[in-house]
Structures are given as structure tokens and as C-alpha cells.
Design a protein around this motif. Structure first.
Motif, PDB file in Angstrom:
ATOM      1  N   VAL A   1       0.864  -1.190   0.000  1.00  0.00           N
ATOM      2  CA  VAL A   1       0.000   0.000   0.000  1.00  0.00           C
ATOM      3  C   VAL A   1       0.894   1.232   0.000  1.00  0.00           C
ATOM      4  N   GLU A   2       0.646   2.152  -0.930  1.00  0.00           N
ATOM      5  CA  GLU A   2       1.438   3.377  -0.980  1.00  0.00           C
ATOM      6  C   GLU A   2       1.144   4.249   0.232  1.00  0.00           C
ATOM      7  N   PRO A   3       2.151   4.908   0.807  1.00  0.00           N
ATOM      8  CA  PRO A   3       3.571   4.943   0.446  1.00  0.00           C
ATOM      9  C   PRO A   3       4.407   4.143   1.440  1.00  0.00           C
ATOM     10  N   MET A   4       3.976   2.935   1.782  1.00  0.00           N
ATOM     11  CA  MET A   4       4.587   2.197   2.886  1.00  0.00           C
ATOM     12  C   MET A   4       6.053   1.836   2.648  1.00  0.00           C
ATOM     13  N   GLN A   5       6.442   1.621   1.394  1.00  0.00           N
ATOM     14  CA  GLN A   5       7.855   1.345   1.139  1.00  0.00           C
ATOM     15  C   GLN A   5       8.708   2.552   1.543  1.00  0.00           C
ATOM     16  N   ALA A   6       8.221   3.753   1.210  1.00  0.00           N
ATOM     17  CA  ALA A   6       8.956   4.967   1.576  1.00  0.00           C
ATOM     18  C   ALA A   6       8.956   5.175   3.085  1.00  0.00           C
ATOM     19  N   VAL A   7       7.837   4.881   3.744  1.00  0.00           N
ATOM     20  CA  VAL A   7       7.762   5.012   5.197  1.00  0.00           C
ATOM     21  C   VAL A   7       8.722   4.032   5.861  1.00  0.00           C
ATOM     22  N   PHE A   8       8.777   2.807   5.345  1.00  0.00           N
ATOM     23  CA  PHE A   8       9.683   1.807   5.912  1.00  0.00           C
ATOM     24  C   PHE A   8      11.137   2.246   5.772  1.00  0.00           C
ATOM     25  N   ARG A   9      11.519   2.709   4.580  1.00  0.00           N
ATOM     26  CA  ARG A   9      12.906   3.148   4.367  1.00  0.00           C
ATOM     27  C   ARG A   9      13.260   4.315   5.292  1.00  0.00           C
ATOM     28  N   ALA A  10      12.353   5.274   5.400  1.00  0.00           N
ATOM     29  CA  ALA A  10      12.602   6.428   6.268  1.00  0.00           C
ATOM     30  C   ALA A  10      12.691   6.000   7.727  1.00  0.00           C
ATOM     31  N   SER A  11      11.852   5.050   8.113  1.00  0.00           N
ATOM     32  CA  SER A  11      11.881   4.538   9.483  1.00  0.00           C
ATOM     33  C   SER A  11      13.210   3.857   9.776  1.00  0.00           C
ATOM     34  N   ARG A  12      13.698   3.047   8.833  1.00  0.00           N
ATOM     35  CA  ARG A  12      14.977   2.358   9.021  1.00  0.00           C
ATOM     36  C   ARG A  12      16.116   3.368   9.197  1.00  0.00           C
ATOM     37  N   LYS A  13      16.118   4.409   8.357  1.00  0.00           N
ATOM     38  CA  LYS A  13      17.135   5.459   8.467  1.00  0.00           C
ATOM     39  C   LYS A  13      17.019   6.193   9.805  1.00  0.00           C
ATOM     40  N   TYR A  14      15.795   6.410  10.240  1.00  0.00           N
ATOM     41  CA  TYR A  14      15.545   7.089  11.518  1.00  0.00           C
ATOM     42  C   TYR A  14      16.153   6.284  12.671  1.00  0.00           C
ATOM     43  N   TYR A  15      15.991   4.971  12.637  1.00  0.00           N
ATOM     44  CA  TYR A  15      16.540   4.135  13.706  1.00  0.00           C
ATOM     45  C   TYR A  15      18.056   3.990  13.597  1.00  0.00           C
ATOM     46  N   GLU A  16      18.594   4.070  12.394  1.00  0.00           N
ATOM     47  CA  GLU A  16      20.048   4.124  12.256  1.00  0.00           C
ATOM     48  C   GLU A  16      20.586   5.379  12.932  1.00  0.00           C
ATOM     49  N   LYS A  17      19.895   6.505  12.705  1.00  0.00           N
ATOM     50  CA  LYS A  17      20.319   7.769  13.319  1.00  0.00           C
ATOM     51  C   LYS A  17      20.172   7.705  14.840  1.00  0.00           C
ATOM     52  N   SER A  18      19.121   7.030  15.305  1.00  0.00           N
ATOM     53  CA  SER A  18      18.920   6.884  16.744  1.00  0.00           C
ATOM     54  C   SER A  18      20.074   6.107  17.367  1.00  0.00           C
ATOM     55  N   LEU A  19      20.508   5.041  16.692  1.00  0.00           N
ATOM     56  CA  LEU A  19      21.660   4.271  17.175  1.00  0.00           C
ATOM     57  C   LEU A  19      22.935   5.110  17.145  1.00  0.00           C
ATOM     58  N   SER A  20      23.094   5.889  16.069  1.00  0.00           N
ATOM     59  CA  SER A  20      24.281   6.716  15.927  1.00  0.00           C
ATOM     60  C   SER A  20      24.341   7.800  17.002  1.00  0.00           C
ATOM     61  N   ASP A  21      23.184   8.424  17.299  1.00  0.00           N
ATOM     62  CA  ASP A  21      23.142   9.551  18.241  1.00  0.00           C
ATOM     63  C   ASP A  21      23.097   9.106  19.701  1.00  0.00           C
ATOM     64  N   PHE A  22      22.333   8.042  19.978  1.00  0.00           N
ATOM     65  CA  PHE A  22      22.079   7.671  21.376  1.00  0.00           C
ATOM     66  C   PHE A  22      22.592   6.284  21.761  1.00  0.00           C
ATOM     67  N   GLY A  23      22.993   5.512  20.769  1.00  0.00           N
ATOM     68  CA  GLY A  23      23.543   4.198  21.057  1.00  0.00           C
ATOM     69  C   GLY A  23      22.516   3.155  21.449  1.00  0.00           C
ATOM     70  N   LYS A  24      21.239   3.446  21.252  1.00  0.00           N
ATOM     71  CA  LYS A  24      20.197   2.475  21.607  1.00  0.00           C
ATOM     72  C   LYS A  24      18.946   2.713  20.785  1.00  0.00           C
ATOM     73  N   LEU A  25      18.062   1.733  20.815  1.00  0.00           N
ATOM     74  CA  LEU A  25      16.776   1.799  20.132  1.00  0.00           C
ATOM     75  C   LEU A  25      15.661   1.720  21.162  1.00  0.00           C
ATOM     76  N   PRO A  26      14.500   2.287  20.853  1.00  0.00           N
ATOM     77  CA  PRO A  26      13.379   2.169  21.783  1.00  0.00           C
ATOM     78  C   PRO A  26      12.902   0.715  21.844  1.00  0.00           C
ATOM     79  N   PRO A  27      12.287   0.293  22.954  1.00  0.00           N
ATOM     80  CA  PRO A  27      11.796  -1.091  23.027  1.00  0.00           C
ATOM     81  C   PRO A  27      10.677  -1.332  22.030  1.00  0.00           C
ATOM     82  N   LEU A  28      10.678  -2.507  21.461  1.00  0.00           N
ATOM     83  CA  LEU A  28       9.605  -2.889  20.535  1.00  0.00           C
ATOM     84  C   LEU A  28       8.349  -3.276  21.313  1.00  0.00           C
ATOM     85  N   PRO A  29       7.176  -3.080  20.719  1.00  0.00           N
ATOM     86  CA  PRO A  29       5.961  -3.565  21.374  1.00  0.00           C
ATOM     87  C   PRO A  29       5.998  -5.076  21.495  1.00  0.00           C
TER      88      PRO A  29
END
Length: 408
Positions: A87-115
Motif C-alpha cells: 500500500v502506498e507509500p509504505m515502502q517509503a515510510v519503511f525506508r525512512a523509518s529504518r534510516k531514523y533508527y540508524e540515526k537513533s543508534l548513531s546519536d544515542f547508542g540504543k533503540l526504543p523497546p519494541l511492542p
């Protein structure tokens, strides 16, 4: 997409020329920004610039090692495990989300807990407990009461004799409400160059209708205090709602014919119907959350299994009881695709904003896994795919300020 000067970064590409406060041409379109360009903008009083969608920090290489990149990708994949990526634009949302979590790891060294999906699969009721939302409202439930200021603002909105001074005077009777509204108007959400130091000035800057709608939405927020439960805290709930509001406003600025301020209120109150469910039958709401998580379905579908209606349908009835502006009510009722017509675009904006808030784990909506916006929502907005990454980048400073203003 327009970006405030504070959010511009080297590497972004201008899609329009930039002029100083005196009209002098500083840079033509097509230029890739450098640190020197940003210093020049500050010297010449540039407050914002138009950049190419997607040209933002999320597209840069995070510099992480491959194992950490894989950790960010795995995190995003689990978060999107129930989402239809076709479903559009989920591929773009997924890619942006992955990059966002890469930045989170880079900046803070951790990821938020998964549900987490906890416990055994719950039993689904053979029949819903109610026939419809009207039956629920007529069953002696407790409806939140609002402050006197709320009803006076409603009366003023409906009176042709009301002026901007009338609204400012009414709101000023509630110091807490006044303070939050002024903080909001002075935040990066609005981006005014000069500080707005009075309600009368705020009314003139954002408009009578806008400030009134904001006052009503903050009053709704105040009316549902103290609903914390072990499976959903109000702080998490409102963080999710406010994140949705910020994304609604950002997306609206690129969708002709929509009002960013109205869209902000729509995002802020899009789950208000769920609050009434929680206030009156927390046990059934918990069952809704468990069903949605175990079956990997949307909350609205689980709500219909248990209650016989969903939070959008209930919101439509509640907003009539609360005499809320119809434009906001209809946009909220339709944000899962149940309504078409005049407010369909605002509903589509809210649907996408809701997805982005969940994809970045900003607050918690009760389940936490990502689902796609309703079919056709993205197409109705006619936005370029790069808008997703740009909106995420643009939201960061606004989100920090808005959470601080509301104390969540």
C-alpha cells in the motif's frame, strides 16, 4: 517543502531561490547548501528556504557499522511486521523509518523497546457488546465534563457578534490554557520571527477560528486526565496524538486547499473516541489491544469485534455532544477511510500522519505495530514520495518543543 532556518543542514538542495530580508538574491535554486551558505542566511535574515523533498539528513550515510545497520533494519522490520508494504507509500515510510533508527543508534547508542505480544491469545466475543456507538452513549456511560471556558468558547464561535477580542478575553480567564496556547503559538510549529506576547496578538496572528479550535482541543486533553492504566498511560497516548498533530500540520502545508491549523487539531484529537471507551470500560479496551496485537489487525477492527463500533464512529457522536466544529469532527471520523466527501483530504493527511507517529514510536497508541494508511489516502494527497523523509526531518525540533509545552 519549506524548512525553517534552524532545521536547514548542509547537503540539502534548494528548490527555489533564496532572497534576504531586503529582497537581495542570495542563492539561486538548485544549489546544494554548505555551512557557509547557512551563515550567510543568518546574516541576511533568512527565516526559511524551500528544499527538494527528501533532501535531508535521513538520506545521509549514518556512518554506522554493518552490524548496527542490520540492528536498525531488524527493528524496523519487526515494527512493520503487520503492515501491508504494497500500500502506498509504505515502502517509503519503511525506508525512512529504518534510516531514523540508524540515526537513533548513531546519536544515542540504543533503540526504543519494541511492542510485545504478551500472554495467550484472548477469546473473541461471539457478538459485540453493543449494536452501535449510539447504544454505548445511551447506556449511562460517563462523559467527561469540560471547563466553563470550553463552553464559552463554543458559544462565542457560534455567535455572529463575537470578535477576536471576545475570544481572547474568554481564554484569558484560564491562565493555564492561556499559557499553553501562547507557548504553542511561539513554538517552531508556527515559526513566527517575533515573539507573540498576548492572546489578542495571537488571535490576530493565527486567526480567531484557529485559536478557538486549539483552545477546545486542549480542553479535551485536560478533561481526560487520570485515565492511566497498566497497559496505556495518558502520557504515551498524548505523545502519540501530539506527534500525529505535528505531522498533520507539516503534511498539510504541501496539500493545497487544506488548513494546517485545522489539521493539527484533527491529529491531536484523532483518537478521542478511544479515550471515552477507556474511561467507561477499560477492561474491554484492554481486550481490544490484546486481540489487535495477537491477530496483527488494526485497532479499529478489534474495536468492532468487542464494542460493535470503532473509535472513529464514537468520536462522531461525541463531537456532536460536545458541539465541536463539524469540519474537525468529519475529518476525524474519516481518518480510517470510512467517509469520503468534503473532508476526505484532511482525513487522508491524518491517516498518513498516524502511520508516521507509530513508525517512529512517538508515544503509544495501545498496540504499537505499524499498519498502512487506508487505501487511496496517499493518492488523494498527490505528494512526492520524498515528502515522507522530509516531513520526518522537519518534525524533530517541533516534536521536542510540543512535548515540552504539554508536559508529556
Amino acid at each position: 517543502m519549506k524548512i525553517l532556518i534552524e532545521d536547514l543542514k548542509p547537503g540539502m538542495t534548494l528548490s527555489e531561490e533564496v532572497r534576504g530580508a531586503n529582497g537581495r538574491l542570495l542563492l539561486p535554486d538548485g544549489v546544494t547548501l554548505t555551512e557557509q551558505h547557512l551563515r550567510i542566511f543568518n546574516i541576511w535574515g533568512v527565516s526559511e528556504a524551500e528544499i527538494e523533498s527528501g533532501a535531508d539528513a535521513l538520506d545521509e550515510d549514518s556512518g554506522l557499522s554493518e552490524p548496527l545497520k542490520e540492528a536498525a533494519a531488524s527493528h524496523a522490520e519487526k515494527l512493520f511486521s503487520a503492515a501491508d508494504l504494497f500500500v502506498e507509500p509504505m515502502q517509503a515510510v519503511f525506508r525512512a523509518s529504518r534510516k531514523y533508527y540508524e540515526k537513533s543508534l548513531s546519536d544515542f547508542g540504543k533503540l526504543p523497546p519494541l511492542p510485545e505480544v504478551k500472554g495467550p491469545a484472548p477469546d473473541i466475543p461471539e457478538e459485540p457488546y453493543y449494536q452501535c456507538a449510539s447504544d454505548f452513549i445511551c447506556s449511562d456511560i460517563c462523559l467527561s465534563s469540560f471547563s466553563e471556558v470550553y463552553y464559552k468558547v463554543v458559544d462565542a464561535l457560534n455567535s455572529p457578534k463575537s470578535t477576536s477580542n471576545t475570544i481572547a478575553e474568554i481564554i484569558s480567564k484560564d491562565p493555564g490554557l492561556s499559557s499553553r496556547l501562547l507557548s504553542l503559538v511561539n513554538s517552531p510549529v508556527y515559526g513566527f520571527k517575533n515573539r507573540v506576547d498576548s492572546l489578542s496578538r495571537a488571535v490576530s496572528m493565527v486567526g480567531t477560528s484557529c485559536l478557538s479550535q486549539l483552545a477546545l482541543s486542549v480542553s479535551v486533553m485536560d478533561a481526560f486526565k487520570g485515565l492511566d492504566s497498566y497497559f496505556l498511560s495518558m502520557s504515551d497516548f498524548w505523545r502519540h496524538s501530539l506527534a500525529c498533530a505535528v505531522f498533520c500540520r507539516i503534511l498539510s502545508t504541501d496539500v493545497p486547499g487544506t488548513n494546517p491549523d485545522t489539521c493539527f487539531v484533527v491529529g491531536m484529537l484523532h483518537d478521542a473516541g478511544r479515550l471515552a471507551m477507556l474511561q467507561n470500560d477499560a477492561e474491554k479496551v484492554e481486550l481490544v489491544f490484546q486481540i489487535a496485537m495477537h491477530q496483527g489487525i488494526c485497532l479499529k477492527d478489534a474495536e468492532r469485534m468487542v464494542f460493535g463500533f470503532d473509535h472513529c464512529q464514537l468520536a462522531g457522536r461525541l463531537f456532536k455532544e460536545w458541539h465541536f466544529p463539524e469540519s474537525i469532527s468529519m475529518a476525524i471520523v474519516g481518518h480510517h477511510g470510512e467517509l469520503g466527501g468534503e473532508m476526505a483530504v484532511e482525513s487522508a493527511i491524518c491517516s498518513l500522519a498516524d502511520v508516521l507517529a507509530v513508525a517512529l514510536q512517538l508515544g503509544f497508541n495501545g498496540v504499537g505495530f505499524v499498519h498502512a494508511p487506508y487505501p487511496g489516502a496517499w493518492d488523494s494527497l498527490t505528494l512526492p514520495e520524498g515528502t515522507i523523509a522530509t516531513a520526518i526531518m522537519k518534525s524533530q525540533r517541533q516534536l521536542r518543543d510540543i512535548m515540552a509545552i504539554f508536559g508529556v
